[in-house]
Motif scaffolding. Structure first.
Motif, short mmCIF file in Angstrom:
data_model
loop_
_atom_site.label_atom_id
_atom_site.label_comp_id
_atom_site.label_asym_id
_atom_site.label_seq_id
_atom_site.Cartn_x
_atom_site.Cartn_y
_atom_site.Cartn_z
N HIS A 168 0.81 -1.22 0.00
CA HIS A 168 0.00 0.00 0.00
C HIS A 168 0.85 1.27 0.00
O HIS A 168 0.39 2.34 0.39
N CYS A 178 -7.66 2.32 -4.24
CA CYS A 178 -7.43 0.97 -3.69
C CYS A 178 -8.50 0.65 -2.65
O CYS A 178 -9.07 1.56 -2.04
N CYS A 180 -8.01 -0.19 0.19
CA CYS A 180 -7.55 0.29 1.50
C CYS A 180 -7.89 1.76 1.71
O CYS A 180 -7.74 2.29 2.81
N CYS A 185 -1.93 2.26 -5.15
CA CYS A 185 -1.11 1.38 -4.30
C CYS A 185 -0.37 0.33 -5.14
O CYS A 185 -0.91 -0.18 -6.13
ZN LIG Z 1 -3.98 0.19 -0.85
#
Ligand SMILES: [Zn+2]
Length: 341
Positions: A168, A178, A180, A185
């Motif tokens: 990440h 992403c 996340c 990332c």
């Molecule tokens: Zn990510």
């Protein structure tokens, strides 16, 4: 001689591996079962406990009683209380689980819990390709991209256990969002999933490649195989992924000045096709002085890295296996294979 073992467990999205591990990092008994991920956290935990009981009994019968349990899990693990602070939806119900306390209560054995990539890095540092180095970065290239960092012989965990999330690190200012929450990332470019997805998109766009004749679903392993056979699309796709990896590596090397970068995970088997472009991109972006003393190696413990790593971590945590001394660390005792092996 202390004849005791730690039961090391590596929980994955598709399988759970366990082994009885000695203080020297040798695996005496090893077992693997499928992960019933879709059946929820309680069932997964029950499966882990049954596996631990089996391995404990077998090791005991061979005269090696268990001194404790080390459990490596995907997700962010709080470094003090062993709670899973965050896990991806591939393990429903895993986020928020008080994993260390649950396993310790169910087994009546002292238990430690680590993030799986942190565990693999610790295993490689103590008993694998990072042995002898004071400073190491490990990148796990699999379905996703994970990482672990050892700085001056100390593993980097972060305040919440979320350090060294190499997958990440952002490598593209205008990249896609992403899961996340980040943008661009590394995992979106250099993971098994990303490489397979890009290959499928290329096929959909009519690109001429030998991948058109492989059986579905298309995987990164197919792309690596085609690359080895010289398929121009596959070679270029792996080189592009490698370039993104090199951008992230340059950032890591600038931050941590490691002697060794270790590559593990199934995708690292792409070797020079992926890691050659990564190496070139990285070296083009870092201080030449730093580049000269840096070696890139393939992991040595293979699929066992997290089982061995979390067990060695448990031995250390229980005060039964101290870290190597400075003198031991300054000797290159076991250089791993170069990525061009
Ligand atoms: Zn990510």
């Amino acid at each position: 001689v202390l004849k005791r073992v730690i039961i090391g467990v590596d929980l994955g999205g598709t399988k759970i591996a366990a082994g009885a591990v000695t203080p020297a990092g040798d695996i005496l008994v090893a077992r693997t079962v499928p992960t019933p991920a879709a059946e929820g956290a309680e069932t997964v935990l029950g499966t882990i406990m049954a596996l631990v009981a089996d391995v404990t009994r077998e090791a005991d019968e061979e005269g090696w009683p268990a001194a404790g349990i080390g459990l490596a899990t995907p997700g962010v693990v709080h470094p003090r209380d062993g709670t899973v602070v965050y896990a991806t939806p591939t393990l429903p119900g895993w986020s928020g689980l008080r994993l260390r306390d649950s396993v310790a209560a169910a087994s009546a054995l002292p238990t430690v819990v680590l993030n799986d990539a942190h565990a693999a890095a610790w295993g490689e540092w103590r008993a694998g390709a990072g042995r002898g180095a004071t400073d190491m970065v490990m990148v796990t290239l699999g379905t996703g991209v994970g990482g672990g960092v050892v700085v001056g012989g100390v593993p980097l965990m972060g305040s919440q256990g979320a350090a060294a999330r190499i997958g990440h690190v952002s490598v593209d200012t205008t990249g896609p969002r992403c899961y996340c929450g980040g943008i661009g990332c590394l995992e979106l470019y250099a993971s098994g999933i990303a490489i397979a997805r890009a290959a499928q998109a290329a096929l959909d766009q009519g690109v001429d490649t030998a991948l058109r004749s492989v059986s579905r679903p298309l995987t990164a392993a197919h792309v690596v195989e085609a690359g080895r056979a010289g398929d121009p699309y596959a070679v270029a796709a792996l080189a592009t992924a490698g370039q993104y990896l090199g951008v992230a590596l340059a950032a890591l090397v600038a931050l941590f000045n490691p002697q060794v970068v270790v590559f593990g995970g199934g995708l690292s088997e792409a070797g020079d096709l992926l890691l050659g472009p990564a190496d070139r991109e990285m070296r083009n972006r870092i201080l030449p002085l730093v580049a000269e003393s840096l070696s890139l190696r393939l992991a040595k413990l293979g699929g066992h890295a997290a089982v061995v790593g979390v067990a060695l971590w448990a031995w250390r945590d229980f005060g039964l296996s101290p870290d190597p001394t400075e003198a031991e660390r300054s000797v290159e005792t076991a250089p791993g294979p170069a990525y061009r092996a």
